[in-house]
Design a protein around this motif. Structure first.
Motif, short mmCIF file in Angstrom:
data_model
loop_
_atom_site.label_atom_id
_atom_site.label_comp_id
_atom_site.label_asym_id
_atom_site.label_seq_id
_atom_site.Cartn_x
_atom_site.Cartn_y
_atom_site.Cartn_z
N ALA A 134 0.29 -1.42 0.03
CA ALA A 134 -0.45 0.24 -0.25
C ALA A 134 1.07 0.68 -0.19
O ALA A 134 0.29 2.15 -0.47
CB ALA A 134 -0.91 0.13 1.54
N GLU A 135 2.40 1.29 0.69
CA GLU A 135 2.88 2.02 1.14
C GLU A 135 3.55 2.54 -0.82
O GLU A 135 3.61 3.89 -1.31
CB GLU A 135 4.34 1.74 1.99
CG GLU A 135 3.47 2.44 2.75
CD GLU A 135 4.76 2.58 4.27
OE1 GLU A 135 6.16 2.79 3.69
OE2 GLU A 135 4.81 1.97 5.09
N PHE A 136 3.46 1.53 -1.55
CA PHE A 136 4.48 1.54 -2.56
C PHE A 136 3.16 1.75 -3.20
O PHE A 136 3.81 2.72 -4.57
CB PHE A 136 4.86 0.30 -3.34
CG PHE A 136 5.42 -0.14 -4.61
CD1 PHE A 136 6.57 1.36 -4.49
CD2 PHE A 136 4.93 -1.25 -5.01
CE1 PHE A 136 7.50 1.15 -5.95
CE2 PHE A 136 5.97 -0.93 -6.79
CZ PHE A 136 6.84 0.06 -6.61
N LEU A 137 2.38 1.97 -3.48
CA LEU A 137 0.86 2.36 -4.20
C LEU A 137 1.04 3.37 -4.02
O LEU A 137 0.68 4.93 -4.76
CB LEU A 137 -0.53 1.43 -3.71
CG LEU A 137 -1.59 1.91 -5.47
CD1 LEU A 137 -0.87 1.95 -6.39
CD2 LEU A 137 -2.58 0.85 -4.92
N HIS A 138 1.07 4.26 -2.59
CA HIS A 138 0.46 5.45 -2.41
C HIS A 138 1.87 6.33 -3.01
O HIS A 138 1.30 7.05 -4.06
CB HIS A 138 0.85 5.58 -1.12
CG HIS A 138 0.39 6.81 -0.24
ND1 HIS A 138 0.37 7.35 0.71
CD2 HIS A 138 0.24 7.96 -0.99
CE1 HIS A 138 0.30 7.85 1.38
NE2 HIS A 138 0.20 8.76 -0.31
N GLY A 139 3.19 5.91 -2.80
CA GLY A 139 3.85 6.58 -3.81
C GLY A 139 4.00 6.31 -4.88
O GLY A 139 4.16 7.65 -5.40
N LEU A 140 3.58 5.33 -6.52
CA LEU A 140 3.37 5.21 -7.68
C LEU A 140 2.35 6.63 -7.64
O LEU A 140 2.26 7.20 -8.92
CB LEU A 140 3.32 4.26 -7.62
CG LEU A 140 4.31 3.16 -7.76
CD1 LEU A 140 3.51 2.07 -7.99
CD2 LEU A 140 5.04 3.42 -8.63
N LEU A 141 1.07 6.33 -7.00
CA LEU A 141 0.32 6.94 -7.56
C LEU A 141 0.46 8.67 -7.30
O LEU A 141 -0.06 9.63 -8.11
CB LEU A 141 -1.55 7.33 -6.07
CG LEU A 141 -1.99 5.78 -6.78
CD1 LEU A 141 -3.10 6.01 -5.70
CD2 LEU A 141 -2.31 5.58 -7.69
N GLU A 142 1.09 9.26 -5.93
CA GLU A 142 1.84 10.50 -5.56
C GLU A 142 2.54 10.90 -6.81
O GLU A 142 2.48 11.60 -7.42
CB GLU A 142 2.48 10.76 -4.27
CG GLU A 142 2.33 11.86 -4.42
CD GLU A 142 1.74 11.98 -2.83
OE1 GLU A 142 3.16 12.72 -2.03
OE2 GLU A 142 1.02 11.91 -1.89
N GLY A 143 3.63 9.84 -7.23
CA GLY A 143 4.05 10.23 -8.48
C GLY A 143 4.20 11.00 -9.87
O GLY A 143 4.13 11.62 -10.59
N ILE A 144 2.64 9.59 -10.31
CA ILE A 144 1.84 10.51 -11.41
C ILE A 144 1.27 11.39 -11.16
O ILE A 144 1.53 12.24 -12.60
CB ILE A 144 1.32 9.11 -11.86
CG1 ILE A 144 1.96 8.06 -12.11
CG2 ILE A 144 0.05 9.11 -13.26
CD1 ILE A 144 0.95 6.47 -12.52
N ALA A 145 0.82 12.11 -10.03
CA ALA A 145 0.46 13.16 -9.95
C ALA A 145 1.27 14.85 -9.67
O ALA A 145 0.77 15.47 -10.26
CB ALA A 145 -0.61 13.70 -8.28
#
Length: 261
Positions: A186-197
């Motif tokens: 979940a932390e990994f996905l959080h970082g990815l979503l924020e990176g794309i944003a």
């Protein structure tokens, strides 16, 4: 017959509404080039035989069209300055209606003419394709529910599947950055979503830097539009609340274009 948008990459200049002089240097016969009209222009009544063959009304009027991506924009957003659409599909596509034409190939930015405005935009190589390569649909739903979108991620990711970026900068050798990967998915996905944003925000910032507007209305299309957590992350980073587009089908945009909206 053709239109400003479909002929742009053939060389037609929509600002001058003419073919450039260099076309003559190619040796191409000028009479073979399309007659170009503004997108949505009424060209004339349908041929009666064709109307009968297709089952159309014989009073149908034929209009100049547009490209599929611009029609999809018109389906999602109003034809108003500052209206923007982010498509969260396999890649991240950005378009915004600008009062001025912006062409900056060094950052992957170009414009189409649309009425009295210009549709400026570009596409990043980042996007939902990275997420789909790392997680299943069920995992994305489950893990997204475990993310607090109000809390910034500590990870500084630039999600890409392979090296190379087109927009908001043009670097064919730019390397993906998705490490270090935490043990918690979940932390990994959080970082990815924020990176794309953050990439999305950088795209709109690049448009503003080159003289375009900031979004006053932001609509979202594509599969990523259904992720409410991602929408909240994007709202925090972009400082504007994205709205899910009611429509994104190109056919709807084409119909709106013919109606003159």
């Amino acid at each position: 017959h053709s239109d400003h948008n479909n002929t742009l990459k053939l060389g037609f200049d929509p600002a001058l509404e003419s073919w450039p002089d260099w076309i003559d240097l190619t040796g191409l016969r000028p009479d073979l080039l399309p007659k170009v009209s503004a997108a949505g222009t009424a060209l004339g009544p349908i041929d009666q035989a064709i109307a009968s063959t297709l089952g159309f009304s014989k009073t149908t009027t034929i209009h100049a069209g547009t490209t599929d991506s611009i029609a999809a924009f018109l389906a999602a957003a109003p034809l108003e300055q500052g209206a923007a659409v982010t498509s969260l599909g396999t890649t991240l596509a950005i378009k915004i209606l600008s009062p001025v034409r912006i062409d900056a190939p060094e950052v992957g930015l170009y414009s189409h003419r649309l009425g009295d405005l210009w549709l400026a935009g570009g596409a990043s190589n980042s996007g939902g394709g990275v997420l789909a390569a790392l997680f299943t649909t069920d995992e994305l739903i489950q893990l997204s529910g475990m993310i607090d979108p109000s809390r910034p991620s500590p990870h500084d990711y630039y999600p890409l599947l392979t090296p190379g970026e087109r927009f908001p900068f043009n670097d064919p050798h730019y390397q993906p950055k998705m490490t270090p990967r935490p043990d918690n998915d979940a932390e990994f996905l959080h970082g990815l979503l924020e990176g794309i944003a953050r990439i999305e925000a950088a795209c709109y910032a690049a448009i503003a830097t080159h003289g375009g507007p900031r979004p006053t209305q932001l609509f979202t299309s594509g599969g990523g539009a259904a992720n409410a957590i991602w929408t909240q992350i994007r709202a925090r980073i972009l400082a504007i609340t994205p709205q899910k587009a009611a429509h994104s089908e190109a056919a709807i945009g084409a119909a709106r274009l013919a109606q003159g909206v």
